[in-house]
Design a protein around this motif. Sequence first.
Motif, mmCIF file in Angstrom:
data_model
loop_
_atom_site.group_PDB
_atom_site.id
_atom_site.type_symbol
_atom_site.label_atom_id
_atom_site.label_comp_id
_atom_site.label_asym_id
_atom_site.label_seq_id
_atom_site.Cartn_x
_atom_site.Cartn_y
_atom_site.Cartn_z
ATOM 1 N N THR A 70 0.773 -1.532 -0.463
ATOM 2 C CA THR A 70 0.426 0.119 0.045
ATOM 3 C C THR A 70 0.486 1.256 -0.053
ATOM 4 O O THR A 70 0.302 2.610 0.365
ATOM 5 C CB THR A 70 -0.727 0.247 1.060
ATOM 6 N N THR A 71 2.136 1.348 0.264
ATOM 7 C CA THR A 71 2.675 2.627 0.513
ATOM 8 C C THR A 71 3.550 2.875 -1.425
ATOM 9 O O THR A 71 3.466 1.922 -1.942
ATOM 10 C CB THR A 71 4.103 2.192 1.263
ATOM 11 N N ALA A 72 4.013 4.266 -0.715
ATOM 12 C CA ALA A 72 4.657 3.700 -2.593
ATOM 13 C C ALA A 72 6.207 3.687 -3.082
ATOM 14 O O ALA A 72 6.210 2.936 -4.107
ATOM 15 C CB ALA A 72 5.518 6.076 -2.283
ATOM 16 N N SER A 73 6.315 3.387 -2.192
ATOM 17 C CA SER A 73 7.294 1.879 -2.452
ATOM 18 C C SER A 73 7.119 0.289 -2.332
ATOM 19 O O SER A 73 6.141 0.320 -1.687
ATOM 20 C CB SER A 73 9.345 2.578 -1.447
ATOM 21 N N LYS A 74 7.494 0.371 -3.677
ATOM 22 C CA LYS A 74 6.831 -1.171 -3.278
ATOM 23 C C LYS A 74 7.622 -2.613 -4.367
ATOM 24 O O LYS A 74 8.719 -1.640 -4.212
ATOM 25 C CB LYS A 74 5.947 -1.648 -4.907
ATOM 26 N N PRO A 75 7.798 -4.012 -3.639
ATOM 27 C CA PRO A 75 8.593 -4.822 -3.744
ATOM 28 C C PRO A 75 9.464 -4.786 -5.270
ATOM 29 O O PRO A 75 10.599 -4.748 -5.406
ATOM 30 C CB PRO A 75 7.188 -5.890 -3.569
ATOM 31 N N TRP A 76 8.577 -4.367 -6.082
ATOM 32 C CA TRP A 76 9.626 -4.107 -7.959
ATOM 33 C C TRP A 76 10.346 -2.631 -7.578
ATOM 34 O O TRP A 76 11.232 -2.744 -8.796
ATOM 35 C CB TRP A 76 8.888 -4.137 -9.084
ATOM 36 N N HIS A 77 10.446 -2.230 -6.338
ATOM 37 C CA HIS A 77 11.257 -0.936 -6.680
ATOM 38 C C HIS A 77 13.169 -1.111 -6.037
ATOM 39 O O HIS A 77 12.662 -2.306 -5.014
ATOM 40 C CB HIS A 77 10.550 0.321 -5.919
ATOM 41 N N TYR A 78 13.846 -1.338 -6.655
ATOM 42 C CA TYR A 78 15.305 -1.625 -6.313
ATOM 43 C C TYR A 78 15.361 -0.760 -4.378
ATOM 44 O O TYR A 78 15.839 -1.827 -3.711
ATOM 45 C CB TYR A 78 16.505 -0.891 -6.821
ATOM 46 N N LEU A 79 14.944 0.118 -4.021
ATOM 47 C CA LEU A 79 15.597 0.148 -2.686
ATOM 48 C C LEU A 79 14.310 0.102 -1.438
ATOM 49 O O LEU A 79 14.252 0.690 -0.739
ATOM 50 C CB LEU A 79 14.972 1.690 -2.916
ATOM 51 N N ASN A 80 13.220 -1.005 -2.014
ATOM 52 C CA ASN A 80 12.290 -1.490 -1.231
ATOM 53 C C ASN A 80 12.927 -2.873 -0.556
ATOM 54 O O ASN A 80 13.418 -3.240 -0.983
ATOM 55 C CB ASN A 80 11.171 -1.538 -2.154
ATOM 56 N N ASN A 81 12.792 -2.384 0.896
ATOM 57 C CA ASN A 81 13.003 -3.738 2.310
ATOM 58 C C ASN A 81 11.997 -3.931 2.174
ATOM 59 O O ASN A 81 11.744 -4.386 3.766
ATOM 60 C CB ASN A 81 13.358 -2.310 2.857
ATOM 61 N N HIS A 82 10.393 -4.007 1.914
ATOM 62 C CA HIS A 82 9.692 -5.146 2.242
ATOM 63 C C HIS A 82 10.260 -6.402 2.792
ATOM 64 O O HIS A 82 10.161 -7.084 2.100
ATOM 65 C CB HIS A 82 8.746 -5.473 1.344
ATOM 66 N N PRO A 83 10.132 -6.649 4.262
ATOM 67 C CA PRO A 83 10.129 -8.272 4.245
ATOM 68 C C PRO A 83 9.202 -9.514 3.101
ATOM 69 O O PRO A 83 10.035 -10.607 3.626
ATOM 70 C CB PRO A 83 9.444 -8.361 5.925
ATOM 71 N N PHE A 84 8.681 -9.410 2.224
ATOM 72 C CA PHE A 84 8.147 -9.591 1.271
ATOM 73 C C PHE A 84 8.576 -10.023 0.524
ATOM 74 O O PHE A 84 7.443 -10.531 -0.717
ATOM 75 C CB PHE A 84 6.684 -10.358 1.866
ATOM 76 N N LYS A 85 9.387 -9.092 0.238
ATOM 77 C CA LYS A 85 10.071 -8.319 -1.307
ATOM 78 C C LYS A 85 10.610 -9.824 -2.257
ATOM 79 O O LYS A 85 10.083 -9.620 -3.027
ATOM 80 C CB LYS A 85 11.072 -7.258 -1.332
ATOM 81 N N LYS A 86 11.263 -10.364 -1.499
ATOM 82 C CA LYS A 86 11.474 -11.938 -2.498
ATOM 83 C C LYS A 86 10.133 -12.813 -2.514
ATOM 84 O O LYS A 86 10.368 -13.933 -3.688
ATOM 85 C CB LYS A 86 12.177 -12.775 -1.721
ATOM 86 N N GLU A 87 9.049 -12.930 -1.684
ATOM 87 C CA GLU A 87 7.728 -13.733 -2.476
ATOM 88 C C GLU A 87 6.969 -12.974 -3.629
ATOM 89 O O GLU A 87 6.941 -13.731 -4.385
ATOM 90 C CB GLU A 87 7.271 -13.857 -1.475
ATOM 91 N N TYR A 88 7.350 -11.817 -3.389
ATOM 92 C CA TYR A 88 6.624 -10.841 -4.930
ATOM 93 C C TYR A 88 7.462 -11.676 -5.771
ATOM 94 O O TYR A 88 6.185 -12.129 -7.273
ATOM 95 C CB TYR A 88 6.887 -10.043 -4.777
ATOM 96 N N PHE A 89 8.701 -11.536 -5.914
ATOM 97 C CA PHE A 89 9.398 -11.960 -7.122
ATOM 98 C C PHE A 89 9.322 -13.584 -7.513
ATOM 99 O O PHE A 89 9.633 -13.936 -9.102
ATOM 100 C CB PHE A 89 10.566 -11.440 -6.816
ATOM 101 N N TYR A 90 8.947 -13.984 -6.622
ATOM 102 C CA TYR A 90 8.946 -15.418 -6.561
ATOM 103 C C TYR A 90 7.935 -15.819 -6.810
ATOM 104 O O TYR A 90 7.611 -16.353 -8.305
ATOM 105 C CB TYR A 90 8.894 -16.813 -5.384
ATOM 106 N N TYR A 91 6.729 -14.756 -6.774
ATOM 107 C CA TYR A 91 5.555 -15.781 -7.883
ATOM 108 C C TYR A 91 6.042 -15.017 -9.244
ATOM 109 O O TYR A 91 5.146 -15.219 -10.190
ATOM 110 C CB TYR A 91 4.064 -15.345 -7.090
#
Length: 382
Positions: free
Chosen positions: A243-264
Motif C-alpha cells: 500500500t505504500t509508494a515504495s513497492k517490492p518491485w522497486h530497487y530501494l524497497n525493503n518490504h519483508p516479503f519482497k522476495k515472495e513477490y519475485f517468486y510469484y
Amino acid sequence: MMDKINLVFSVDNQYSQHFAAALTSLLVNNVESSRLNIVVIDGGIEETKKKLITEIVEKYNGVISFKKINRNEFNGANLEGHISEATYYRLMIPELFSEDIKKVIYLDCDILVRNDITELWNTNIGDFVVGAIKFNEYDGYDKIDIPKGAPYFNAGVLVINLDKWRKEQITRKSFEYIKNYPEKLIAHDQSILNFLLYDKWFQINYKWNLRTQLFSLDYKTAGFDNKRVFEQIIKNPAILHFTTASKPWHYLNNHPFKKEYFYYLDKSAFPYVKYPELDSFLSKEIVIFGTGEKSKVTTNLLEKFELEVSFYLDNDEKKWEQLFLGKHILPPFTIVDKPNENNRIIIIASHFSDDISEQLIEMGFENNIDFIMDISTIYTLI
C-alpha cells in the motif's frame, strides 16, 4: 458442482506485470482453482500482455475475461485531476455482472494472495453491502463527512454483496458524490465508499488485507488489543497488500516479503526487467537536505542498496563545510549555482520537511520533480 468464485481486478497496462504476480499467487494457493471466475476491468492492457495473463489462468484451469468500462456510465462525473480514471472502476463492478450473480470479491492488483481465497469467499457478511478490514490508524485525515468515531475501511480488498449494492444504488450515488464534492476525494473511491457505507460494512479478518504500514507499527498503534494475534498476522498474512509508494518491485524497497513477490512473478513466466530504474539511480547525484536522525536513516537505507550520497545540505551556517557521515555539509544555495540539475536527486530528510519544501519551491524547484519529501517517493523522480 461447486459454485464459481467471482473475483474482480482493475488493471492498467503499467500494472500488468504486478497483476501477473498477484494472479499467480492466487492460483497457486487455491485448492480448487477451476472454481475461479476472474473478471479484469481492462484499463488499457496491451493484447500481447492479455494473452500472457490468460495463459497463466488457463494453466490452472481457471476462467478469465476482460471487460471495458464505458465512460458514458460515469454519469457526467469529471475525473480529470484525480489519480487515475481506473481507480474509480471498482465503483462500476455491479454493472459487469448479471442480476443472478449475488456476490463478488474485489482485489487490488498490488497484492499477493497467500491463502486459499475460498475461505474469504465463504465469509458471511450478512446484510451488509461490503466486507472489508478496518483502517485502525485512520485519524480523520480524509475530508469525507462521516460521523465522528465511525470506523473507516480500506477498499483494496472487498467482499461485495451485489444485491445490497444495487438496492442502495451505490454506483449512482458515488458518481454524484464525485460531481458534487471533488475536493473531498483524498483517498479517491475509498473516500466515497466510506462516506456512503460508513454504517453498512462488515469487518473481515485483518489477515485478508495486511497493509505495508503495519510492519512499522507496534500492535497497539496498529489498533490491535492482542499482541499475539497481531504478530501472527504480520508473520503469516492471507493477503499482502503493498500500500505504500515504495513497492517490492522497486530497487530501494525493503518490504519483508519482497522476495515472495519475485517468486510469484518468476513463476508466472511473465517477462520483465528487474529494477529498470537502477541505471537512472546510478547516473544521478544524490543530495540529502538535513543532517539529523532522519538523514542518518535515509543514508543507511541508500548505503544498504549500494547508493552513495554526494553531499548534504543544511540551513545551519555553523555546520557548513563540516563533515556528516563522511561527506561535506554545504549551504542550500550550492544547488542553485551548480549545473546539471537534471542529474541530481534531492531528498529532504528532516523534521522540518514542510519548511524546507517551501524553501526549495521558492528557489525554483518543484516537489516530486526536482526533490522529494520522503525517500519512499523517490520513484516519482525517475
